[in-house]
Write an enzyme that holds these catalytic residues in place. Structure first.
Site, PDB file in Angstrom:
ATOM      1  N   GLN A 290       0.973  -1.746  -0.383  1.00  0.00           N
ATOM      2  CA  GLN A 290      -0.654  -0.334  -0.057  1.00  0.00           C
ATOM      3  C   GLN A 290       0.855   1.134  -0.288  1.00  0.00           C
ATOM      4  O   GLN A 290       0.382   2.530  -0.196  1.00  0.00           O
ATOM      5  CB  GLN A 290      -0.731  -0.252   1.179  1.00  0.00           C
ATOM      6  CG  GLN A 290      -2.211  -0.895   1.094  1.00  0.00           C
ATOM      7  CD  GLN A 290      -3.426  -1.493  -0.284  1.00  0.00           C
ATOM      8  OE1 GLN A 290      -3.405  -0.095  -0.769  1.00  0.00           O
ATOM      9  NE2 GLN A 290      -3.437  -2.014  -0.208  1.00  0.00           N
ATOM     10  N   GLY A 291       2.572   1.369   0.650  1.00  0.00           N
ATOM     11  CA  GLY A 291       2.861   2.872   0.365  1.00  0.00           C
ATOM     12  C   GLY A 291       3.262   3.255  -0.796  1.00  0.00           C
ATOM     13  O   GLY A 291       3.581   2.156  -1.817  1.00  0.00           O
ATOM     14  N   CYS A 292       3.515   4.115  -0.809  1.00  0.00           N
ATOM     15  CA  CYS A 292       4.414   5.045  -2.030  1.00  0.00           C
ATOM     16  C   CYS A 292       5.723   4.564  -2.337  1.00  0.00           C
ATOM     17  O   CYS A 292       5.773   5.024  -3.716  1.00  0.00           O
ATOM     18  CB  CYS A 292       4.348   6.681  -2.010  1.00  0.00           C
ATOM     19  SG  CYS A 292       2.014   6.855  -1.787  1.00  0.00           S
ATOM     20  N   VAL A 293       6.256   4.153  -1.719  1.00  0.00           N
ATOM     21  CA  VAL A 293       7.713   4.755  -1.683  1.00  0.00           C
ATOM     22  C   VAL A 293       7.953   3.090  -1.430  1.00  0.00           C
ATOM     23  O   VAL A 293       9.353   2.639  -1.777  1.00  0.00           O
ATOM     24  CB  VAL A 293       8.577   5.646  -0.801  1.00  0.00           C
ATOM     25  CG1 VAL A 293      10.125   5.545  -1.114  1.00  0.00           C
ATOM     26  CG2 VAL A 293       7.988   6.804  -0.609  1.00  0.00           C
TER      27      VAL A 293
ATOM     28  N   TRP B 167       8.433   7.022  -9.457  1.00  0.00           N
ATOM     29  CA  TRP B 167       8.619   5.274  -8.733  1.00  0.00           C
ATOM     30  C   TRP B 167       7.229   4.464  -8.421  1.00  0.00           C
ATOM     31  O   TRP B 167       7.879   3.592  -8.461  1.00  0.00           O
ATOM     32  CB  TRP B 167       9.583   6.110  -6.910  1.00  0.00           C
ATOM     33  CG  TRP B 167      10.094   5.204  -6.128  1.00  0.00           C
ATOM     34  CD1 TRP B 167       8.735   4.164  -5.124  1.00  0.00           C
ATOM     35  CD2 TRP B 167      10.903   4.461  -6.693  1.00  0.00           C
ATOM     36  NE1 TRP B 167       9.832   3.477  -4.676  1.00  0.00           N
ATOM     37  CE2 TRP B 167      10.339   3.185  -4.981  1.00  0.00           C
ATOM     38  CE3 TRP B 167      11.632   3.557  -8.008  1.00  0.00           C
ATOM     39  CZ2 TRP B 167      11.909   1.839  -5.304  1.00  0.00           C
ATOM     40  CZ3 TRP B 167      13.065   2.924  -7.347  1.00  0.00           C
ATOM     41  CH2 TRP B 167      12.602   2.054  -6.201  1.00  0.00           C
TER      42      TRP B 167
END
Lengths: 104, 166
Positions: A101-104, B28
């Protein structure tokens, strides 16, 4: 939710192909899930898969790309070679975890 | 179209700290989704890949109506007066504040992000005209840059790509 026949067992997956019931995951199933993604699992792949499963067990969430590189010590370059076209999502799918779920 | 991989291109034209992140984060995410990524740095956007500037990107409170006094502990939606924004140290303060917030979210600094993007296969290019205008050379840029290209080259290499201007 849909069901899918893999190595002779019926598994439950969601619309995006992620395993719904973590209890259905086995290393043999991972081999098959990887094959579907065009990946033959090597020791390096397993190192990532095992780390991700361990991490998800602790946090309850699939690790993100950067968490995987930081946690395993495997470089970004290497990770994209092992699991081309979206390593975090591919590993999560193969490792029987949910979508990261994270963006990074 | 179906046998061709999706390709997203970002044009980075700004060098402020807050304007650096959108392309880095979305680029990214795109790579994480198996999408091809190209980033074209032009004008102030070159600061993101300049060795001497990448660690010194800043965010200024002057003229920024979204920056409120709440970041200094004053409750409510009171803006930082422009007159106060020009006080020496205010830009450094806002910059340090933003960097701290990003770090708390485990968002890497710009230099590391650029490195990650290059390692993950993003195509990073600098705009020839602005490079020439600023008297810069290839050695002034961080590793991972694939080249310094003209606007025409850029058009060729982004045929069929989705393009996002920042």
């Amino acid at each position: 939710m849909v069901t899918k026949e893999l190595i002779g067992i019926t598994v439950n997956v969601n619309e995006e192909g992620y395993l719904v019931d973590p209890g259905q995951w086995t290393p043999e199933l991972a081999q098959e899930l990887a094959r579907e993604e065009g990946i033959e699992l090597t020791d390096a792949h397993w190192q990532v898969i095992n780390w991700c499963r361990e991490k998800a067990g602790e946090t309850g969430a699939s690790p993100t790309l950067r968490q995987i590189t930081k946690g395993t010590g495997i470089s970004t370059k290497e990770l994209f070679k092992l699991f081309p076209k979206g390593p975090a999502k591919k590993v999560a799918k193969i490792a029987g975890l949910g979508k990261p779920q994270g963006c990074v | 179209m179906s046998d061709q991989n999706r390709h997203v291109t970002f044009i980075c034209s700004k060098g402020d700290l807050d304007m650096a992140y959108p392309a880095l984060i979305m680029g990214w995410a795109a790579l994480g989704n198996g999408i091809d990524v190209t980033i074209f740095f032009t004008f102030w956007g070159l600061d993101l890949i300049r060795k001497d500037r990448v660690d010194h990107l800043e965010i200024a409170p002057v003229g920024n109506t979204s920056m409120k006094m709440s970041m200094m502990g004053v409750p409510g939606n009171l803006g930082i007066p422009n007159l106060m924004g020009i006080i020496p140290g205010m830009t450094a303060f806002a910059t340090a504040f933003m960097k701290k917030k990003m770090e708390e979210l485990e968002v890497p600094p710009v230099r590391e992000y650029i490195e990650m993007l290059a390692d993950a296969g993003a195509n990073l290019y600098a705009c020839k005209m602005t490079v020439d205008m600023m008297d810069l050379k290839e050695e002034d840029f961080v590793d991972g840059l694939k080249g310094i290209v003209t606007a025409g080259d850029f058009m060729d290499m982004t045929e069929g790509s989705q393009i996002i201007f920042i």
